[in-house]
Design an enzyme around this catalytic site. Structure first.
Site, PDB file in Angstrom:
ATOM      1  NE  ARG A  64     -25.031 -17.312 -24.658  1.00 39.71           N
ATOM      2  CZ  ARG A  64     -26.312 -16.996 -24.478  1.00 39.71           C
ATOM      3  NH1 ARG A  64     -26.922 -16.234 -25.335  1.00 39.71           N
ATOM      4  NH2 ARG A  64     -26.997 -17.438 -23.446  1.00 39.71           N
ATOM      5  CB  THR A  65     -22.531 -23.920 -25.111  1.00 41.79           C
ATOM      6  OG1 THR A  65     -22.188 -22.854 -24.234  1.00 41.79           O
ATOM      7  CG2 THR A  65     -21.387 -24.893 -25.182  1.00 41.79           C
ATOM      8  CE  LYS A  94     -37.683 -46.086 -22.213  1.00 40.96           C
ATOM      9  NZ  LYS A  94     -37.372 -46.885 -23.414  1.00 40.96           N
ATOM     10  NE  ARG A 115     -23.898 -26.315 -21.010  1.00 40.73           N
ATOM     11  CZ  ARG A 115     -24.057 -25.023 -21.274  1.00 40.73           C
ATOM     12  NH1 ARG A 115     -25.251 -24.480 -21.185  1.00 40.73           N
ATOM     13  NH2 ARG A 115     -23.037 -24.281 -21.633  1.00 40.73           N
ATOM     14  CG  HIS A 144     -18.523 -23.506 -20.125  1.00 38.08           C
ATOM     15  ND1 HIS A 144     -18.249 -24.123 -21.343  1.00 38.08           N
ATOM     16  CD2 HIS A 144     -19.679 -22.815 -20.312  1.00 38.08           C
ATOM     17  CE1 HIS A 144     -19.212 -23.815 -22.191  1.00 38.08           C
ATOM     18  NE2 HIS A 144     -20.092 -23.032 -21.600  1.00 38.08           N
TER      19      HIS A 144
HETATM   20  N1  ASP Z   1     -23.544 -19.982 -20.380  1.00 33.62           N
HETATM   21  C1  ASP Z   1     -22.608 -20.084 -19.292  1.00 33.62           C
HETATM   22  C2  ASP Z   1     -22.591 -21.495 -18.730  1.00 33.62           C
HETATM   23  O1  ASP Z   1     -23.212 -22.377 -19.270  1.00 33.62           O
HETATM   24  C3  ASP Z   1     -22.841 -19.051 -18.247  1.00 33.62           C
HETATM   25  C4  ASP Z   1     -24.137 -19.136 -17.498  1.00 33.62           C
HETATM   26  O2  ASP Z   1     -24.979 -20.001 -17.755  1.00 33.62           O
HETATM   27  O3  ASP Z   1     -24.304 -18.290 -16.617  1.00 33.62           O
HETATM   28  O4  ASP Z   1     -21.927 -21.707 -17.746  1.00 33.62           O
END
Ligand code: ASP
Length: 319
Positions: A64-65, A94, A115, A144
């Site tokens: 999703r993100t 590397k 991320r 987040h």
């Molecule tokens: N998608 C959310 C996160 O990246 C929640 C999860 O992964 O549980 O933190």
């Protein structure tokens, strides 16, 4: 080390690493911008990010993100460099440092959405990028922020306010970065009570319990589902974060300790409440509750995620 700049209503080119950078006015400004974009899109093609290129650098899995940032940028007329799993496919294999990777992509793009599996990595990336903003899309068990902003926006849209709300945060409160950001967000509003429901070894970090002990947000730990007050406005369920466990046997013991079922909602819920989850769910929400109109984790919450990210990108990068 650079201090994180507070947003204070000016988003232009700012990094977004933590909800701590926001004040109430900045959150309101983001919500207003998001509502405006929501009205214009999707009937009109938007060109607010025309000519802008954003790197999506995802060192940890994401659906999703990653998807919603990518959609948000493209719907605003911008372009993306998509880098998923750089730990396997990039020079990180590397031995390249995070800082070097960031400095390189800074030359190609107008912003980096990142991320990472390590808490604090977003701040390191923001310090390394000298000329372009870095947006934290999740840093280990740290924060987040964009998930909290979309959760807050969703609650505001559905309930008309964030002040005075009562909610449950359930599941992995120790490692769950979404709840760490969400509590910070609620602290910008007044008179919010959050009931914390987690296995004993996954309680909210002591540091956060202490920090919010005397704040706008009242945190109340409850031992079992039977202690959920009936008049909550929302339940925010979360997954136990398997990837943070050193010993998988420990994970197995707690992974489905708290399951959201229609029976539980009937027993402890009310007709106006909302059922939320940041997703993915892995057994902690019974699918029978999906069709209940109070369940918004597979629809409104997801859709708002894209719009809030459009709003945020427009304020940071847009004309
Ligand atoms: N998608 C959310 C996160 O990246 C929640 C999860 O992964 O549980 O933190």
């Amino acid at each position: 080390m650079n201090e994180l700049l507070p947003i204070k209503n000016i988003f232009n080119n700012k990094d977004v690493v933590s909800i701590d950078q926001f004040d109430r006015a900045s959150v309101e400004k983001l919500f207003t911008t998001t509502r405006r974009i929501l009205k214009m899109s999707p009937s009109r093609r938007l060109n607010l990010l025309k000519g802008k290129l954003v790197t999506l650098l995802f060192f940890e899995p994401s659906s999703r993100t990653f998807g919603s940032f990518s959609a948000a940028i493209k719907r605003l007329g911008g372009l993306t460099i998509d880098y998923q799993n750089p730990t396997e496919t990039s020079s990180a294999v590397k031995g390249e440092t995070l800082e070097d990777t960031i400095k390189v992509f800074e030359n190609y793009s107008d912003a980096i959405v990142m991320r990472h599996y390590e808490m604090g990595a977003a701040k390191r990336a923001a310090d390394a990028a000298l000329f372009i903003p870095v947006i934290n899309a999740g840093d280990g068990s740290g924060e987040h922020p964009t998930q909290a902003l979309l959760d807050g926006f969703t609650l505001r849209q559905e309930l008309g306010k964030l002040d005075g709300l009562k909610g449950v945060l359930a599941g992995d409160l120790l490692y769950g970065r979404t709840v760490h950001s969400l509590i910070r967000l609620f602290n910008l509003f007044n008179n919010v009570t959050l009931y914390l429901l987690s296995p004993k070894n996954l309680r909210l970090p002591e540091e956060l319990m202490k920090r919010f002990a005397k704040s706008n947000v009242k945190l109340v730990e409850i031992p079992t589902e039977k202690d959920i007050p009936r008049d909550c406005d929302f339940w925010y369920w979360t997954r136990v974060q398997k990837e943070r466990f050193k010993d998988l046997k420990e994970y197995e013991k707690v992974k489905t300790r708290f399951i959201l079922t229609p029976e539980l909602v009937k027993e402890r819920g009310n007709k106006n409440m909302l059922l939320m989850h940041p997703l993915p769910r892995v057994g902690e929400i019974d699918e029978r509750i999906d069709s209940d109109p109070r369940s918004i984790y597979l629809n409104k919450q997801v859709k708002n995620g894209m719009y809030v990210r459009m709003g945020l990108l427009q304020l940071i990068l847009g004309k």
